[in-house]
Design a protein around this motif. Sequence first.
Motif, short mmCIF file in Angstrom:
data_model
loop_
_atom_site.label_atom_id
_atom_site.label_comp_id
_atom_site.label_asym_id
_atom_site.label_seq_id
_atom_site.Cartn_x
_atom_site.Cartn_y
_atom_site.Cartn_z
N ALA A 207 0.84 -1.21 0.00
CA ALA A 207 0.00 0.00 0.00
C ALA A 207 0.87 1.25 0.00
O ALA A 207 0.55 2.24 -0.68
CB ALA A 207 -0.92 0.00 1.22
N LEU A 208 1.98 1.22 0.73
CA LEU A 208 2.89 2.37 0.77
C LEU A 208 3.50 2.60 -0.61
O LEU A 208 3.59 3.75 -1.07
CB LEU A 208 3.98 2.13 1.80
N CYS A 209 3.92 1.54 -1.28
CA CYS A 209 4.49 1.65 -2.62
C CYS A 209 3.47 2.26 -3.58
O CYS A 209 3.78 3.21 -4.32
CB CYS A 209 4.93 0.28 -3.10
N ALA A 210 2.24 1.75 -3.58
CA ALA A 210 1.21 2.25 -4.48
C ALA A 210 0.86 3.70 -4.17
O ALA A 210 0.66 4.52 -5.07
CB ALA A 210 -0.04 1.37 -4.38
N ALA A 211 0.80 4.04 -2.87
CA ALA A 211 0.44 5.41 -2.48
C ALA A 211 1.53 6.40 -2.87
O ALA A 211 1.25 7.51 -3.33
CB ALA A 211 0.19 5.47 -0.98
N LEU B 139 7.04 8.54 -6.71
CA LEU B 139 7.71 7.54 -7.52
C LEU B 139 7.07 7.53 -8.90
O LEU B 139 5.88 7.81 -9.05
CB LEU B 139 7.56 6.14 -6.90
N LYS B 140 7.87 7.15 -9.90
CA LYS B 140 7.30 6.88 -11.21
C LYS B 140 7.98 5.64 -11.78
O LYS B 140 9.16 5.38 -11.49
CB LYS B 140 7.47 8.08 -12.15
N PRO B 141 7.25 4.83 -12.55
CA PRO B 141 7.82 3.58 -13.05
C PRO B 141 9.05 3.84 -13.91
O PRO B 141 9.09 4.77 -14.70
CB PRO B 141 6.68 2.98 -13.88
N ILE C 41 11.61 5.28 -10.29
CA ILE C 41 12.50 6.41 -10.13
C ILE C 41 11.90 7.33 -9.07
O ILE C 41 10.70 7.62 -9.09
CB ILE C 41 12.65 7.17 -11.46
N ILE C 42 12.73 7.78 -8.14
CA ILE C 42 12.27 8.72 -7.12
C ILE C 42 12.26 10.11 -7.74
O ILE C 42 13.28 10.58 -8.24
CB ILE C 42 13.18 8.69 -5.88
N THR C 43 11.12 10.76 -7.72
CA THR C 43 10.99 12.09 -8.32
C THR C 43 11.55 13.16 -7.37
O THR C 43 11.82 12.89 -6.19
CB THR C 43 9.52 12.40 -8.62
N GLU C 44 11.68 14.37 -7.88
CA GLU C 44 12.12 15.48 -7.04
C GLU C 44 11.14 15.71 -5.89
O GLU C 44 11.52 16.01 -4.76
CB GLU C 44 12.27 16.75 -7.88
N THR C 45 9.84 15.58 -6.21
CA THR C 45 8.82 15.71 -5.15
C THR C 45 9.01 14.63 -4.11
O THR C 45 8.88 14.88 -2.90
CB THR C 45 7.41 15.62 -5.76
N GLY C 46 9.31 13.42 -4.58
CA GLY C 46 9.53 12.32 -3.65
C GLY C 46 10.75 12.52 -2.78
O GLY C 46 10.73 12.21 -1.57
N ILE C 47 11.83 13.06 -3.35
CA ILE C 47 13.04 13.34 -2.58
C ILE C 47 12.72 14.32 -1.45
O ILE C 47 13.15 14.14 -0.30
CB ILE C 47 14.14 13.90 -3.49
N GLY C 48 11.94 15.35 -1.78
CA GLY C 48 11.56 16.32 -0.76
C GLY C 48 10.69 15.72 0.32
O GLY C 48 10.88 15.99 1.52
N TRP C 49 9.72 14.89 -0.08
CA TRP C 49 8.83 14.27 0.91
C TRP C 49 9.60 13.33 1.83
O TRP C 49 9.39 13.33 3.04
CB TRP C 49 7.71 13.51 0.20
N LEU C 50 10.48 12.52 1.27
CA LEU C 50 11.26 11.59 2.09
C LEU C 50 12.09 12.34 3.13
O LEU C 50 12.19 11.90 4.28
CB LEU C 50 12.18 10.75 1.19
#
Length: 233
Positions: A126-130, A137-139, A147-156
Amino acid sequence: MNDDLPDISRLASLLADPGRSRMLLALLDGRMLPASDLAEAAGLSAQAASNHLARLLDGGVLRVEPRGRYRYYMLMDSSMAHAIEALAAAAHGGDLQRPRLRPKGNAELRLARTCYRHLAGRLGTALCAAMEEEGYLKPHTTAHGFIITETGIGWLREALDIDCNAPGSRSPLMARACLDWSERRDHLAGPLGEALCTAFLTHALVARRSGNRSLEVTDAGGEFLRQHFALTL
């Protein structure tokens, strides 16, 4: 026959024994365990377990570290854990065509568990899909992963104190996908999967249960999932 193909039959023969497979599944949470614990997990005598462990060591499936009076066994690396998890998923693949059968594994393991230092079960998938739905993330276009997006880097960084850009960071911009054996969906593996699991434990969003590799989602963890992803497990 001389060719460049890997000899998978040798590895398959090592994994084919039920006792050895139970010991390997007991190590999927990334822990180091002594022979006595592995013998108990597999329902084997100490002598039988010792013989099996010797074969797994010789075959490169396991490695061992002496710690004081004891020797502790662990999976050779994350790629071996990934192979075992994939085999577990394949072993239960026919259950999708037999809906009257009970789901494999107990309810606690299916809800949340560790899979060689990453989050698995309903929590992990569920965490992966969310994270993908939120755009973190994008495939990947060619590899099986994200691939971890820039938005994802910031959220992490802001939500979990995971800094993908830190010097020496083991969380690259590529996140591997691992097929979850109970959910038949992907959870995150590799360095990002390990970083997420470590962060969830460090921030007390999950807690380890004794006796198996299941995890308890704490009250703080439930609130985190609701707040960031509107998720309720």
